[in-house]
Design a protein around this motif. Structure first.
Motif: not given
Length: 416
Positions: A12, A14, A24, A29, A32, A78, A80-81, A101-103, A106
């Motif tokens: 991860l 961040h 964020e 995160f 997620l 991954l 977080n942005h 990325d974050r999108t 999700i």
């Protein structure tokens, strides 16, 4: 993300930015990532005043991420942005590992959770719109010209162009199907309005306990779990509230900070249930340290879908985690309904919630007898056209005694 029993090892990343700038939450995160089925092998953090154009992080930090991947044998990084396609491509080349990325994360979670035909279509639409901007990540084989019998006479089409065309066509097909489903939903909503059955929609931050409360009230079996986005597909159930009579309860997808725009757009047909509801139950995790921030995020999403003016009742859930809080209704200094405290898991506060719903809906729906003179037959016809009549009798003077159930404002407007 690979859907196997063996969890995928991930690193991860961040980045801490100045307050209010692409901020964020790291703990969210991590949640997620685990909700997606990942095993967090390492967390790399950085502090920057603004994203770097090439790698989002500085080159030194990018090399640190590469070293963390090598040391942990991670298969995925991954962020977080939200990364640009070029940033993802540059990072993958440097790290020699997939980057999401974050999108994208999700979207992956939504793809895992979708169960209904409509839910799967909505997720696929969001994924294709997101992916269409990232086809530049493809490798050299995408630059080959298509040739062969019947194709040699034209200028040719690169594989990249063909992929883009296929995605555009698929987006059109899915959008058309979702539009048909949206119209079907609209017909259902009109039928409920004609039957004068109020709709109460559950909204709230993901994992606040909406589906657990929904199941508690309706006896439904909507999937619940202590993880983000445990359920996506909307569920409608009839509920006979002792204080109001029949209601339609609608369970909807949970919200999250910076919910990807493509997802909000793709789920618009589903979220119309929220925008057209007569009352919103905003379910809040009372034990969440970030509940005030999460309330603000939910309000932002409600505004984006045109539901910010729908009346709402704030339901503080999970009070069983507090020894000092008992089920009760909070009111402001004027006695107006403010919030209600419950525990859906422990079945605490249901009578208080039923009373609060009845009071909130009562301002909207009323059941009342009206007396009409023979010359007011036009009003009588309107009441029947709205399917608001429960019963009717005629007295000796020829007056109509009609028991109606309908929105207060609509009834009052008939006599203006």
């Amino acid at each position: 993300m690979t859907r196997t029993e063996n969890k995928e090892r991930v690193v991860l990343v961040h980045v801490y930015f100045p307050e209010g700038k692409i901020a964020e939450d790291l703990d969210e995160f991590k949640e997620l990532a685990t909700s997606a089925g990942a095993e967090v092998a390492a967390v790399v953090t950085a502090t920057r005043s603004a994203p770097e154009s090439k790698y989002f992080v500085g080159s030194g930090k990018a090399e640190e991420i590469r070293d963390a991947v090598a040391a942990t044998n991670a298969r995925l990084v991954l962020f977080n942005h939200v990364l640009s396609p070029a940033q993802e491509r540059n990072l993958e080349r440097l790290i020699n590992c997939r980057v999401l990325d974050r999108t994208g994360l999700i979207l992956d979670i939504f793809a895992q959770r979708a169960r209904s035909f409509e839910g799967k279509l909505q997720v696929e639409l969001a994924f294709l719109k997101h992916q269409s901007t990232r086809l530049v990540r493809a490798w050299t084989h995408l630059e080959r010209q298509r040739g062969g019998i019947g194709l040699r006479g034209g200028p040719g089409e690169t594989q990249l162009e063909a992929d883009k065309r296929l995605i555009r066509n698929r987006i059109k097909v899915i959008s058309a199907r979702l539009e048909r489903l949206r119209k079907q939903r609209e017909l259902g909503r009109r039928a409920r309005k004609r039957a004068v059955v109020p709709t109460v929609a559950f909204v709230g931050y993901t994992n606040a306990g909406k589906s657990t409360l929904f199941n508690r009230l309706t006896g439904a079996s909507v999937y619940t779990a202590n993880k983000l986005f445990a359920t996506l597909d909307p569920t409608l159930r009839r509920y006979d509230n002792p204080e109001t009579g029949p209601l339609i309860l609608a369970d909807t997808v949970g919200f999250i900070r910076h919910l990807p725009h493509d997802l909000v757009e793709a789920f618009h047909a589903t979220l119309e249930e929220v925008a057209s509801a007569d009352l919103l139950l905003h379910v809040i995790d009372a034990n969440d340290d970030n509940k005030d921030l999460h309330i603000e995020q939910v309000e932002q999403v409600l505004k984006s879908i045109g539901a910010h003016e729908v009346p709402r009742l704030y339901v503080y859930n999970k009070i069983d985690l507090f020894a000092s809080i008992t089920p009760h209704i909070d009111r402001d200094e004027h006695g107006k309904l403010k919030r209600v405290y419950i525990s859906a898991t422990k079945n605490l506060g249901m009578p208080e919630l039923q009373k609060a719903i009845g009071e909130a809906i009562g301002h909207y729906m009323i059941e009342q007898e009206v007396i009409l003179l023979p010359q007011q037959a036009k009003i009588r016809a309107t009441l029947y056209a709205k399917e608001a009549v429960i019963s009717e009798r005629v007295d000796e003077q020829g007056r109509y005694h009609i028991l109606v159930r309908m929105p207060r404002v609509e009834l009052e407007a008939l006599f203006l």
